[in-house]
Design a protein around this motif. Structure first.
Motif, PDB file in Angstrom:
ATOM      1  N   VAL A   4       4.683   5.508  -5.476  1.00 48.13           N
ATOM      2  CA  VAL A   4       4.697   5.460  -6.940  1.00 48.13           C
ATOM      3  C   VAL A   4       3.677   6.435  -7.519  1.00 48.13           C
ATOM      4  O   VAL A   4       3.931   7.128  -8.515  1.00 48.13           O
ATOM      5  CB  VAL A   4       4.413   4.027  -7.439  1.00 48.13           C
ATOM      6  CG1 VAL A   4       4.126   4.024  -8.940  1.00 48.13           C
ATOM      7  CG2 VAL A   4       5.599   3.124  -7.127  1.00 48.13           C
ATOM      8  N   SER A   5       2.504   6.534  -6.903  1.00 52.38           N
ATOM      9  CA  SER A   5       1.460   7.454  -7.379  1.00 52.38           C
ATOM     10  C   SER A   5       1.927   8.901  -7.282  1.00 52.38           C
ATOM     11  O   SER A   5       1.703   9.698  -8.202  1.00 52.38           O
ATOM     12  CB  SER A   5       0.175   7.251  -6.564  1.00 52.38           C
ATOM     13  OG  SER A   5      -0.331   5.950  -6.724  1.00 52.38           O
ATOM     14  N   ILE A  50       9.265   7.743   0.564  1.00 55.51           N
ATOM     15  CA  ILE A  50       8.300   6.720   0.999  1.00 55.51           C
ATOM     16  C   ILE A  50       8.714   5.338   0.494  1.00 55.51           C
ATOM     17  O   ILE A  50       8.654   4.350   1.222  1.00 55.51           O
ATOM     18  CB  ILE A  50       6.882   7.076   0.527  1.00 55.51           C
ATOM     19  CG1 ILE A  50       6.350   8.281   1.312  1.00 55.51           C
ATOM     20  CG2 ILE A  50       5.939   5.881   0.671  1.00 55.51           C
ATOM     21  CD1 ILE A  50       5.012   8.803   0.812  1.00 55.51           C
ATOM     22  N   LEU A  51       9.154   5.261  -0.774  1.00 54.21           N
ATOM     23  CA  LEU A  51       9.557   3.991  -1.325  1.00 54.21           C
ATOM     24  C   LEU A  51      10.727   3.393  -0.558  1.00 54.21           C
ATOM     25  O   LEU A  51      10.824   2.177  -0.376  1.00 54.21           O
ATOM     26  CB  LEU A  51       9.941   4.138  -2.812  1.00 54.21           C
ATOM     27  CG  LEU A  51       8.800   4.439  -3.777  1.00 54.21           C
ATOM     28  CD1 LEU A  51       9.324   4.518  -5.205  1.00 54.21           C
ATOM     29  CD2 LEU A  51       7.704   3.396  -3.675  1.00 54.21           C
ATOM     30  N   VAL A  80       7.730  -2.756 -11.041  1.00 53.97           N
ATOM     31  CA  VAL A  80       6.522  -1.941 -10.925  1.00 53.97           C
ATOM     32  C   VAL A  80       6.762  -0.771  -9.972  1.00 53.97           C
ATOM     33  O   VAL A  80       6.098   0.264 -10.055  1.00 53.97           O
ATOM     34  CB  VAL A  80       5.334  -2.814 -10.460  1.00 53.97           C
ATOM     35  CG1 VAL A  80       5.453  -3.183  -8.999  1.00 53.97           C
ATOM     36  CG2 VAL A  80       4.009  -2.112 -10.725  1.00 53.97           C
ATOM     37  N   VAL A  81       7.726  -0.912  -9.072  1.00 51.58           N
ATOM     38  CA  VAL A  81       8.104   0.161  -8.160  1.00 51.58           C
ATOM     39  C   VAL A  81       9.327   0.913  -8.674  1.00 51.58           C
ATOM     40  O   VAL A  81       9.378   2.143  -8.667  1.00 51.58           O
ATOM     41  CB  VAL A  81       8.407  -0.404  -6.746  1.00 51.58           C
ATOM     42  CG1 VAL A  81       8.964   0.686  -5.836  1.00 51.58           C
ATOM     43  CG2 VAL A  81       7.147  -0.997  -6.136  1.00 51.58           C
ATOM     44  N   VAL A  82      10.315   0.156  -9.136  1.00 53.31           N
ATOM     45  CA  VAL A  82      11.606   0.743  -9.512  1.00 53.31           C
ATOM     46  C   VAL A  82      11.497   1.640 -10.747  1.00 53.31           C
ATOM     47  O   VAL A  82      12.083   2.723 -10.787  1.00 53.31           O
ATOM     48  CB  VAL A  82      12.649  -0.369  -9.752  1.00 53.31           C
ATOM     49  CG1 VAL A  82      13.936   0.214 -10.325  1.00 53.31           C
ATOM     50  CG2 VAL A  82      12.939  -1.098  -8.448  1.00 53.31           C
ATOM     51  N   ALA A  83      10.769   1.213 -11.777  1.00 53.89           N
ATOM     52  CA  ALA A  83      10.707   1.979 -13.025  1.00 53.89           C
ATOM     53  C   ALA A  83      10.155   3.392 -12.821  1.00 53.89           C
ATOM     54  O   ALA A  83      10.760   4.365 -13.272  1.00 53.89           O
ATOM     55  CB  ALA A  83       9.886   1.227 -14.075  1.00 53.89           C
ATOM     56  N   ALA A 113       0.819  -1.220   0.000  1.00 52.49           N
ATOM     57  CA  ALA A 113       0.000   0.000   0.000  1.00 52.49           C
ATOM     58  C   ALA A 113       0.851   1.267   0.000  1.00 52.49           C
ATOM     59  O   ALA A 113       0.578   2.215  -0.745  1.00 52.49           O
ATOM     60  CB  ALA A 113      -0.934  -0.006   1.215  1.00 52.49           C
ATOM     61  N   MET A 114       1.909   1.300   0.817  1.00 53.39           N
ATOM     62  CA  MET A 114       2.731   2.505   0.894  1.00 53.39           C
ATOM     63  C   MET A 114       3.569   2.693  -0.370  1.00 53.39           C
ATOM     64  O   MET A 114       3.828   3.820  -0.787  1.00 53.39           O
ATOM     65  CB  MET A 114       3.643   2.450   2.123  1.00 53.39           C
ATOM     66  CG  MET A 114       2.895   2.562   3.444  1.00 53.39           C
ATOM     67  SD  MET A 114       1.745   3.972   3.504  1.00 53.39           S
ATOM     68  CE  MET A 114       2.854   5.363   3.268  1.00 53.39           C
TER      69      MET A 114
END
Length: 301
Positions: A126-127, A296-297, A254-257, A120-121
């Motif tokens: 990412v958003s 956050i990531l 999906v997070v890194v890119a 979720a975080m």
């Protein structure tokens, strides 16, 4: 090592953001071969880096990997060449954010096609990064339009070209996203990060050699390597970023890119400091949002 992918991604952001600055400084709008000169310099530096990597592997490398990895390499190199052309007509603070919406596209593809997930975080981070990059692209475009209206004599040619030139960072975004998606597939199933890195760098070296032959032998243009300082620095930072990129992507793309795509924010900040490109309060606000998303990531990996 905790956050190893995150550290690699942060280094990629810093190196590629700095590379963008020197790409712009080394780009001459009057030189129709400027983008090819950059390809030559990047190919040379990547070729040198590939030699170091091969030596680390005791030269245990299957040359067929270059062909196997060609679909990925060709996407990356084509997108970069289009980006270099766009820099002839667009400020780096406009070109870079538009180009790097590719990270969001690549993340979406990884989510839909490859079934990659995030917590979720991470979704929040990412958003924030993705929306920030889209917002700064819109802001930059509006500023260009306002500048064109206020100073028609000076900006008229640039504005007309700029409107057309936006196709280059847009194409960059789409093609680079496809390259990132394919890279994710390759790193997950077909080859190691080291093999992918060497394959890409040797392919870029070949492209650089071909560009050199075209400029010097066919077009009879001079290429004086020691007078290409800015292009050389861009190539060094580009190659350094690529080294960390393959290790960062070899996790959850999906997070890194989308995170790595935020290197355009570094480009915008450096463009303001060294190229005197103007930043508004809205731009600073968006930069802050993106940086919080990156934080956050890291905290909730």
């Amino acid at each position: 090592m905790i956050f190893s992918w995150y550290i690699a991604a942060v280094f990629t952001i810093l190196f590629w953001g700095t590379a963008d600055l020197f790409y712009k400084k080394g780009t001459d709008p009057k030189d129709r071969y400027s983008h090819l000169r950059i390809v030559i310099m990047v190919g040379l530096v990547m070729g040198i880096q590939a030699v170091f990597e091969l030596n680390k592997m005791d030269w245990q490398f299957d040359v067929f990997n270059i062909i196997k990895y060609l679909p990925v390499s060709s996407m990356y190199i084509l997108s970069m060449a289009l980006g270099y052309v766009g820099l002839r007509y667009l400020e780096v603070s406009i070109n870079s954010p538009v180009s790097n919406t590719s990270g969001a596209i690549a993340g979406i593809l990884a989510f839909i096609v490859l079934g990659k997930t995030m917590n979720a975080m991470q979704l929040v981070g990412v958003s924030m990064i993705t929306l920030g990059l889209i917002a700064i692209s819109i802001i930059q475009r509006k500023l260009a339009e306002e500048e064109a209206k206020q100073n028609k004599i000076f900006i008229d040619r640039k504005y007309k070209l700029g409107a057309v030139a936006l196709i280059f960072p847009i194409l960059y975004a789409v093609i680079d996203a496809l390259g990132t998606f394919l890279d994710d597939v390759y790193l997950s199933n077909l080859m190691s990060p080291e093999e992918a890195l060497i394959s890409y760098e040797l392919t870029f070296l070949i492209c650089g050699i071909l560009a050199l032959i075209y400029i010097v032998a066919i077009k009879k243009q001079k290429f004086e390597i020691f007078k290409e300082k800015d292009k050389a620095l861009a190539a060094i930072f580009e190659t350094a970023g690529q080294f960390f990129y393959v290790y960062a992507l070899d996790t959850n793309s999906v997070v890194v890119a989308p995170m790595i795509a935020s290197y355009s924010i570094v480009s915008v900040i450096l463009g303001r400091i060294f190229l005197k490109e103007k930043l508004t309060f809205k731009q600073y606000a968006v930069i802050a949002v993106v940086m919080i998303g990156i934080f956050i990531l890291g905290m909730f990996e």
